[in-house]
Design a protein around this motif. Structure first.
Motif, mmCIF file in Angstrom:
data_model
loop_
_atom_site.group_PDB
_atom_site.id
_atom_site.type_symbol
_atom_site.label_atom_id
_atom_site.label_comp_id
_atom_site.label_asym_id
_atom_site.label_seq_id
_atom_site.Cartn_x
_atom_site.Cartn_y
_atom_site.Cartn_z
ATOM 1 N N TYR A 42 0.848 -1.186 0.000
ATOM 2 C CA TYR A 42 0.000 0.000 0.000
ATOM 3 C C TYR A 42 0.888 1.241 0.000
ATOM 4 O O TYR A 42 1.872 1.321 0.747
ATOM 5 N N PRO A 43 0.571 2.234 -0.851
ATOM 6 C CA PRO A 43 1.408 3.446 -0.858
ATOM 7 C C PRO A 43 1.546 4.079 0.524
ATOM 8 O O PRO A 43 2.634 4.560 0.879
ATOM 9 N N ILE A 44 0.470 4.055 1.336
ATOM 10 C CA ILE A 44 0.564 4.681 2.655
ATOM 11 C C ILE A 44 1.504 3.907 3.567
ATOM 12 O O ILE A 44 2.183 4.486 4.420
ATOM 13 N N GLU A 45 1.599 2.573 3.370
ATOM 14 C CA GLU A 45 2.551 1.764 4.134
ATOM 15 C C GLU A 45 3.976 2.091 3.704
ATOM 16 O O GLU A 45 4.894 2.186 4.535
ATOM 17 N N ARG A 46 4.152 2.251 2.409
ATOM 18 C CA ARG A 46 5.489 2.560 1.912
ATOM 19 C C ARG A 46 5.927 3.953 2.343
ATOM 20 O O ARG A 46 7.110 4.218 2.540
ATOM 21 N N VAL A 47 4.930 4.849 2.496
ATOM 22 C CA VAL A 47 5.252 6.197 2.970
ATOM 23 C C VAL A 47 5.781 6.143 4.409
ATOM 24 O O VAL A 47 6.819 6.728 4.731
ATOM 25 N N VAL A 48 5.059 5.452 5.282
ATOM 26 C CA VAL A 48 5.460 5.443 6.697
ATOM 27 C C VAL A 48 6.738 4.656 6.920
ATOM 28 O O VAL A 48 7.408 4.829 7.957
ATOM 29 N N SER A 49 7.089 3.799 5.926
ATOM 30 C CA SER A 49 8.362 3.090 6.057
ATOM 31 C C SER A 49 9.519 3.934 5.572
ATOM 32 O O SER A 49 10.672 3.498 5.610
ATOM 33 N N GLY A 50 9.209 5.160 5.118
ATOM 34 C CA GLY A 50 10.247 6.079 4.688
ATOM 35 C C GLY A 50 10.691 5.870 3.254
ATOM 36 O O GLY A 50 11.675 6.462 2.819
ATOM 37 N N GLU A 51 9.976 5.069 2.491
ATOM 38 C CA GLU A 51 10.375 4.797 1.110
ATOM 39 C C GLU A 51 9.989 5.956 0.212
ATOM 40 O O GLU A 51 8.885 6.509 0.327
ATOM 41 N N ALA A 52 10.878 6.316 -0.669
ATOM 42 C CA ALA A 52 10.590 7.352 -1.664
ATOM 43 C C ALA A 52 10.209 6.662 -2.977
ATOM 44 O O ALA A 52 10.925 5.789 -3.448
ATOM 45 N N PHE A 53 9.084 7.037 -3.538
ATOM 46 C CA PHE A 53 8.641 6.441 -4.795
ATOM 47 C C PHE A 53 7.843 7.486 -5.570
ATOM 48 O O PHE A 53 7.413 8.496 -5.022
ATOM 49 N N SER A 54 7.628 7.216 -6.821
ATOM 50 C CA SER A 54 6.867 8.152 -7.679
ATOM 51 C C SER A 54 6.045 7.370 -8.686
ATOM 52 O O SER A 54 6.422 6.286 -9.121
ATOM 53 N N GLU A 55 4.885 7.943 -9.010
ATOM 54 C CA GLU A 55 4.011 7.422 -10.059
ATOM 55 C C GLU A 55 3.624 5.963 -9.851
ATOM 56 O O GLU A 55 3.690 5.145 -10.759
#
Length: 510
Positions: free
Chosen positions: A84-97
Motif C-alpha cells: 500500500y502506498p501509505i505503508e510505503r510512505v510510513v516506512s520512509g520509502e521514496a517512490f513516484s508514479e
C-alpha cells in the motif's frame, strides 16, 4: 546511562498549521502522516479523491485506512499490506508514479484510479518529521485509455503501437496478429527493428526519418515478413499519439494481399485467354462494346478476312467494308450497341480479295481488366453452303423428270427438298373429288397441261385446282404436294383406275 532519542512528531509542532495553509488549495491530494502511522490531515482534494468529507473518514491511522479502502493494481491484482502506498510512505520509502485502483471496502468495482508519489519531511537533525502522500486522480485518463484499448482491440483493421523513446511495441490488436502470423507476446517483446513494419516500403527512408522525429509517417506500400518465411503486401501509415502521456506511434495497415492474389489470378487468366485467343482455329476478334473499334484479332481472323492486324486493329469492321451489304452492317451494329448478343447468325462477308463468303457470326460481351469489350467469332461455312446449293440444284433437276425413278425414291427426294411438307392436321376428306383427281395426277408426275388433257378441262381450271390444293394442305410446290399425299397413303392409282373403268361400266349397263 544513555537515553535513546525520541522522534518529535509534527503533531506537536506549530509548523503543521503553516503546512496545512500552504497545501490546502492544491489540486493534488495531499495526506500528511505522522511517523507513528496516524493520519494527521488531508486537504480537500485528497478527501474528494476518496469520496469523504472529513479526515476522520480516511481512518485514524494506516491500518484503519487499509480497512476502509481496498487497492489493486491495474492488472486486477490486489495489493499486499506492505505494498500500500501509505505503508510505503510510513516506512520512509521514496517512490513516484505508483498507479493503483481504489475501491471502498465492501464494493467490488473500483471508483478511482490514483497516481501516488511520496515525500518525507525531516527536521534539523534529518529525522522524519512528517510523511506526505501526494495523490493525483487519473481516473478520467485511464477511462479514456480503457476506451481506446477496447476500440483498438476490437478494430478489425490491423494496427500496432510502438513507444517512441525505445521503439518498443506496447499495443497490438488481433487484426495485426492474424495478418502477420506473429504471436501477440512476441510482438509486445519486440521493437520496430525486430518486426519491421516499414520493410521494403517504397518510402522506407522517409518513414524512418519521420518515426525518429515523431512525425506522421506517410502512407506507403510495404511487405511484412511473416514467421513462416512468406511476406504480406500492405499499405502502412503512422500517426503520432500519446498513451499515458508517453509519446507513441500508431501504425495502421490495409491488407493488400487479397488484391495481389486477385491481380495474379487475373493476370494468369488473361495470359491463358491470350494464348487460347491467338491459337484458336476459329476467327476471333476483340472490340469495344459499341462495336466501333477492334482491339485485337487472331491469326484465324487474318486468314479468313485477308486483313492484317495493322490494317484492321483500331478501326471498325464497317470501316473496311467487311459486310456484304449496308443492311447487314447496320443490323449487326444496332445489336452490338444495344448490348444484344448475336448467336450463330448467317451473314455474307466480303474479305479483302472481294470474294463473298458465307459465315456464321456470334458475339459475347466480355470484361478485360476494367474495359467492357465484345468477343467476335466467325466461322466460314462457304463449303457447306455450296454443298447445300449443289444438292438443292440436283434435287430440282431430278424432280423435273421423275418418270424413271421409283415412287419411293421420288418421295425421299421430295422430303429432302421440301422438309416443311410434313403431315399437317388437314386430311384428304377436305379435298373435293376433282381436287383428289388433280392430286393423283400430280403424284404421277404430270404437269398442268398433261392434267388438263387427261381430265378434259382447260389449263386455267387445272391451275385453279392446284392453287386450292396448295392452300388447303399448306404447300407451294408440286413435289411437296406429292410428298404430302404419299405421307397419308394416297398415291392416286386406285382413284385413276376407277375413273378409267367408269365408261366401260356405263356401256355394259346400256
Amino acid at each position: 546511562m544513555s537515553t535513546a532519542p525520541v522522534l518529535k512528531s509534527l503533531r506537536d509542532s506549530a509548523d503543521l498549521r503553516h503546512l496545512r495553509q500552504i497545501i490546502a488549495g492544491l489540486d493534488e491530494g495531499v495526506i500528511l502522516v505522522d511517523p507513528d502511522q496516524s493520519i494527521l490531515w488531508a486537504n480537500e482534494a485528497a478527501l474528494g479523491m476518496h469520496g469523504v468529507t472529513a479526515v476522520e473518514d480516511l481512518g485514524a491511522n494506516v491500518d484503519d485506512y487499509r480497512r476502509r479502502f481496498q487497492l489493486r493494481y491495474r492488472n486486477n491484482h490486489r495489493l499486499d499490506r506492505a505494498d500500500y502506498p501509505i505503508e510505503r510512505v510510513v516506512s520512509g520509502e521514496a517512490f513516484s508514479e505508483v498507479v493503483v485502483e481504489v475501491a471502498v471496502a465492501g464494493e467490488k468495482d473500483p471508483r478511482w484510479v490514483h497516481q501516488v508519489r511520496s515525500l518525507v519531511l525531516t527536521n534539523d537533525a534529518d529525522e522524519p518529521e512528517c510523511l506526505v502522500m501526494i495523490i493525483q486522480d487519473v481516473s478520467a485518463r485511464y477511462e479514456a485509455e480503457d476506451r481506446f484499448d477496447q476500440s483498438f482491440n476490437a478494430n478489425p483493421a490491423p494496427a500496432v503501437i510502438c513507444r517512441l523513446r525505445d521503439l518498443r511495441y506496447v499495443r497490438v490488436n488481433q487484426g495485426f496478429v492474424d495478418m502477420t502470423g506473429h504471436d501477440r507476446d512476441t510482438v509486445l517483446s519486440s521493437t520496430v527493428y525486430d518486426i519491421d513494419v516499414l520493410a521494403n516500403g517504397d518510402k522506407r527512408d522517409i518513414g524512418k526519418r519521420a518515426l525518429a522525429e515523431g512525425r506522421t509517417v506517410p502512407q506507403m506500400e510495404a511487405e511484412l515478413d511473416r514467421p513462416d518465411g512468406t511476406t504480406r503486401l500492405v499499405i502502412v501509415a503512422g500517426q503520432p499519439i500519446e498513451i499515458a502521456e508517453e509519446p507513441c506511434m500508431l501504425f495502421t495497415f490495409a491488407d493488400l494481399e487479397p488484391r495481389r492474389k486477385a491481380e495474379a489470378e487475373l493476370r494468369h487468366s488473361e495470359e491463358r485467354f491470350t494464348r487460347t485467343f491467338s491459337l484458336a482455329p476459329v476467327a476471333l476478334a476483340i472490340g469495344t462494346l459499341d462495336g466501333q473499334r477492334l482491339c485485337d484479332v487472331n491469326e484465324a481472323f487474318t486468314s479468313l478476312t485477308g486483313y492484317t492486324p495493322a490494317e484492321i486493329v483500331d478501326g471498325s469492321l464497317g470501316h473496311v467494308d467487311l459486310w456484304e451489304t449496308p443492311a447487314i452492317r447496320h443490323a449487326i451494329e444496332a445489336d452490338i450497341s444495344a448490348g444484344r448478343a448475336i448467336r450463330d447468325r448467317e451473314v455474307r462477308v466480303r474479305p479483302k480479295d472481294g470474294d463473298i463468303i458465307d459465315c456464321i457470326v456470334s458475339t459475347e460481351p466480355i470484361q478485360l481488366g476494367n474495359d467492357a469489350c465484345v468477343l467476335w467469332a466467325m466461322r466460314d461455312i462457304s463449303t457447306r453452303k455450296a454443298s447445300e446449293r449443289e444438292l438443292v440444284s440436283a434435287i430440282d433437276a431430278v424432280m423435273k423428270d421423275t418418270s424413271w425413278l421409283s415412287r419411293s425414291i421420288m418421295e425421299k427426294l421430295a422430303r429432302i427438298r421440301a422438309p416443311q411438307s410434313e403431315p399437317t392436321g388437314v386430311g384428304l376428306d377436305e379435298l373435293t373429288p376433282r381436287e383428289r383427281e388433280v392430286l393423283a395426277l400430280i403424284c404421277r408426275g404430270l404437269d398442268d397441261k398433261s392434267i388438263a388433257r387427261t381430265l378434259g378441262v382447260s389449263g386455267n381450271t387445272v391451275r385453279n385446282h392446284v392453287a386450292r390444293i396448295y392452300s388447303k394442305i399448306g404447300v407451294n410446290r408440286r413435289n411437296a404436294a406429292a410428298a404430302w399425299a404419299r405421307a397419308r397413303g394416297f398415291d392416286g392409282d386406285s382413284l385413276l383406275a376407277q375413273r378409267a373403268a367408269a365408261p366401260a361400266q356405263r356401256q355394259t349397263a346400256a
